[in-house]
Design a protein around this motif. Structure first.
Motif, short mmCIF file in Angstrom:
data_model
loop_
_atom_site.label_atom_id
_atom_site.label_comp_id
_atom_site.label_asym_id
_atom_site.label_seq_id
_atom_site.Cartn_x
_atom_site.Cartn_y
_atom_site.Cartn_z
N THR A 2 0.85 -1.19 0.00
CA THR A 2 0.00 0.00 0.00
C THR A 2 0.88 1.25 0.00
OG1 THR A 2 -0.09 -0.07 2.40
CG2 THR A 2 -1.87 -1.16 1.24
N PRO A 3 0.30 2.43 -0.23
CA PRO A 3 1.12 3.64 -0.33
C PRO A 3 1.96 4.00 0.88
CG PRO A 3 -0.91 4.01 -1.41
CD PRO A 3 -1.03 2.68 -0.72
N GLU A 4 1.77 3.34 2.03
CA GLU A 4 2.71 3.61 3.13
C GLU A 4 4.12 3.26 2.68
OE1 GLU A 4 -0.15 1.34 4.66
OE2 GLU A 4 -1.09 3.29 4.44
N ASP A 5 4.24 2.33 1.73
CA ASP A 5 5.58 1.97 1.25
C ASP A 5 5.73 2.35 -0.22
OD1 ASP A 5 4.00 -0.24 0.26
OD2 ASP A 5 4.52 -1.29 2.10
N LEU A 6 5.23 3.53 -0.59
CA LEU A 6 5.34 3.99 -1.98
C LEU A 6 6.70 4.58 -2.32
CD1 LEU A 6 2.10 5.71 -3.34
CD2 LEU A 6 3.45 3.91 -4.38
N VAL A 7 7.58 4.69 -1.35
CA VAL A 7 8.92 5.21 -1.64
C VAL A 7 9.55 4.28 -2.68
CG1 VAL A 7 11.20 5.66 -0.71
CG2 VAL A 7 9.18 6.20 0.64
N GLY A 8 9.98 4.88 -3.78
CA GLY A 8 10.59 4.08 -4.84
C GLY A 8 9.58 3.46 -5.79
N ARG A 9 8.29 3.80 -5.60
CA ARG A 9 7.24 3.25 -6.46
C ARG A 9 6.69 4.33 -7.37
NH1 ARG A 9 5.17 -1.67 -5.16
NH2 ARG A 9 6.28 -2.62 -3.45
N CYS A 10 6.19 3.89 -8.53
CA CYS A 10 5.56 4.82 -9.46
C CYS A 10 4.24 5.31 -8.86
CB CYS A 10 5.30 4.11 -10.79
SG CYS A 10 4.31 5.08 -11.95
N GLU A 11 3.99 6.59 -8.94
CA GLU A 11 2.76 7.15 -8.38
C GLU A 11 1.53 6.84 -9.22
OE1 GLU A 11 3.33 11.30 -7.64
OE2 GLU A 11 4.97 10.95 -6.25
N ARG A 12 1.72 6.38 -10.46
CA ARG A 12 0.58 6.05 -11.33
C ARG A 12 0.22 4.57 -11.26
NH1 ARG A 12 1.27 7.01 -16.95
NH2 ARG A 12 -0.96 7.35 -17.14
N CYS A 13 1.20 3.69 -11.47
CA CYS A 13 0.88 2.24 -11.51
C CYS A 13 1.15 1.55 -10.18
CB CYS A 13 1.62 1.57 -12.65
SG CYS A 13 3.42 1.41 -12.42
N TYR A 14 1.87 2.20 -9.26
CA TYR A 14 2.20 1.69 -7.93
C TYR A 14 3.23 0.57 -7.94
CZ TYR A 14 -1.45 4.29 -5.39
OH TYR A 14 -2.22 5.27 -4.82
N LEU A 15 3.79 0.23 -9.09
CA LEU A 15 4.86 -0.77 -9.11
C LEU A 15 6.18 -0.09 -8.77
CD1 LEU A 15 3.95 -2.88 -12.26
CD2 LEU A 15 3.39 -3.32 -9.87
N THR A 16 7.16 -0.88 -8.33
CA THR A 16 8.46 -0.29 -8.04
C THR A 16 8.99 0.35 -9.31
OG1 THR A 16 9.53 -2.41 -8.47
CG2 THR A 16 9.02 -1.91 -6.17
N ALA A 17 9.75 1.41 -9.15
CA ALA A 17 10.20 2.20 -10.30
C ALA A 17 10.89 1.33 -11.35
CB ALA A 17 11.13 3.31 -9.83
N ALA A 18 11.66 0.36 -10.92
CA ALA A 18 12.37 -0.50 -11.87
C ALA A 18 11.43 -1.33 -12.72
CB ALA A 18 13.35 -1.42 -11.13
N TRP A 19 10.21 -1.58 -12.24
CA TRP A 19 9.25 -2.43 -12.96
C TRP A 19 8.02 -1.64 -13.42
CZ3 TRP A 19 11.19 -6.76 -14.51
CH2 TRP A 19 12.21 -7.35 -13.78
N CYS A 20 8.08 -0.32 -13.37
CA CYS A 20 6.96 0.53 -13.81
C CYS A 20 6.52 0.13 -15.21
CB CYS A 20 7.40 1.99 -13.79
SG CYS A 20 6.22 3.13 -14.54
N LEU A 21 5.21 0.03 -15.41
CA LEU A 21 4.71 -0.37 -16.74
C LEU A 21 4.04 0.78 -17.49
CD1 LEU A 21 1.48 -0.61 -16.19
CD2 LEU A 21 2.02 -2.92 -15.56
N CYS A 22 4.10 1.99 -16.94
CA CYS A 22 3.38 3.13 -17.53
C CYS A 22 3.75 3.38 -18.99
CB CYS A 22 3.59 4.39 -16.71
SG CYS A 22 2.80 4.30 -15.08
N ALA A 23 5.02 3.22 -19.34
CA ALA A 23 5.45 3.48 -20.72
C ALA A 23 4.87 2.46 -21.69
CB ALA A 23 6.97 3.49 -20.81
N GLN A 24 4.44 1.30 -21.19
CA GLN A 24 3.89 0.26 -22.06
C GLN A 24 2.36 0.23 -22.06
OE1 GLN A 24 6.63 -0.63 -19.90
NE2 GLN A 24 7.86 -0.12 -21.68
N VAL A 25 1.73 1.14 -21.33
CA VAL A 25 0.27 1.14 -21.27
C VAL A 25 -0.29 1.67 -22.60
CG1 VAL A 25 -1.77 2.11 -20.15
CG2 VAL A 25 0.19 1.40 -18.77
N PRO A 26 -1.10 0.87 -23.30
CA PRO A 26 -1.68 1.36 -24.55
C PRO A 26 -2.84 2.31 -24.26
CG PRO A 26 -2.58 -0.79 -24.03
CD PRO A 26 -1.55 -0.48 -22.97
N ILE A 27 -3.15 3.15 -25.20
CA ILE A 27 -4.36 3.97 -25.10
C ILE A 27 -5.41 3.26 -25.96
CG2 ILE A 27 -5.42 6.21 -25.55
CD1 ILE A 27 -3.33 6.13 -23.25
#
Length: 197
Positions: A5-30
């Motif tokens: 949960t966001p209590e441990d969002l340090v190092g996580r993407c604010e949009r997808c909530y995955l850790t920054a290294a595994w962020c999938l935002c750039a691959q999200v299709p419209i």
């Protein structure tokens, strides 16, 4: 293991909530749709990193998420309008007939939360429903469904849109669901495993 949960969002993407290294935002299709999607999400789902409605909303420009069940905040049923030209994606709703709806309401929560939400909001109980066939038994999961028909919100939305608008709309959403599973498992060091929360 419970989802983060966001209590441990340090190092996580604010949009997808995955850790920054595994962020999938750039691959999200419209994925443009004719159908407007209104997701009513239980407040206990809002901050889970495994919440697929959040990912669906990143991909679907005509998707809106509203919260249900926040302490001290009664649900504003006016978001449902008069219910005209609106269907409810829910297995227990009476089956809709006629032309495709302008809007689809999607309930997001655990099975028990979803049932209670529908029972407690009279406007939801009045909507004609849309049911989906059960997913394949070998479908990968981030959470164990309580019954064989269970699926994630993103899977259900893809299935509904596939039925309403065609497989070309469903395919990128299903691919996004698979990518999310891969990234969540990889971020936990469990690539290739099915992680039940």
């Amino acid at each position: 293991m419970r989802s983060r949960t966001p209590e441990d969002l340090v190092g996580r993407c604010e949009r997808c909530y995955l850790t920054a290294a595994w962020c999938l935002c750039a691959q999200v299709p419209i994925v443009p749709t004719r159908t407007e999607l209104l997701v009513i999400r239980h407040n206990k789902e809002a901050e889970k990193s495994t919440n697929t409605a959040r990912i669906a909303a990143l991909a679907l420009p005509r998707c809106r998420i509203v919260s249900y069940g926040a302490p001290g905040q009664p649900f504003d049923a006016s978001v449902l309008g008069d219910g005209s030209d609106t269907w409810l994606l829910f297995p227990d709703a009476p089956e809709a007939e006629g032309p495709p709806p302008r809007r689809l309401v999607v309930i997001d929560g655990s099975w028990a939360q979803a049932r209670r939400m529908v029972q407690r909001v009279p406007g939801l109980r009045r909507l004609p429903g849309m049911r989906l066939p059960p997913p394949s038994p070998d479908s990968r999961r981030l959470r164990r469904p309580p019954h064989p028909d269970g699926m994630s919100t993103l899977e259900a939305m893809a299935g509904a849109l596939g039925r309403l608008e065609g497989e070309d709309v469903a395919k990128p959403l299903l691919a996004l669901h698979e990518l999310m599973i891969e990234r969540v498992l990889a971020s936990r060091g469990r690539l290739g495993w099915v992680d039940y929360l």
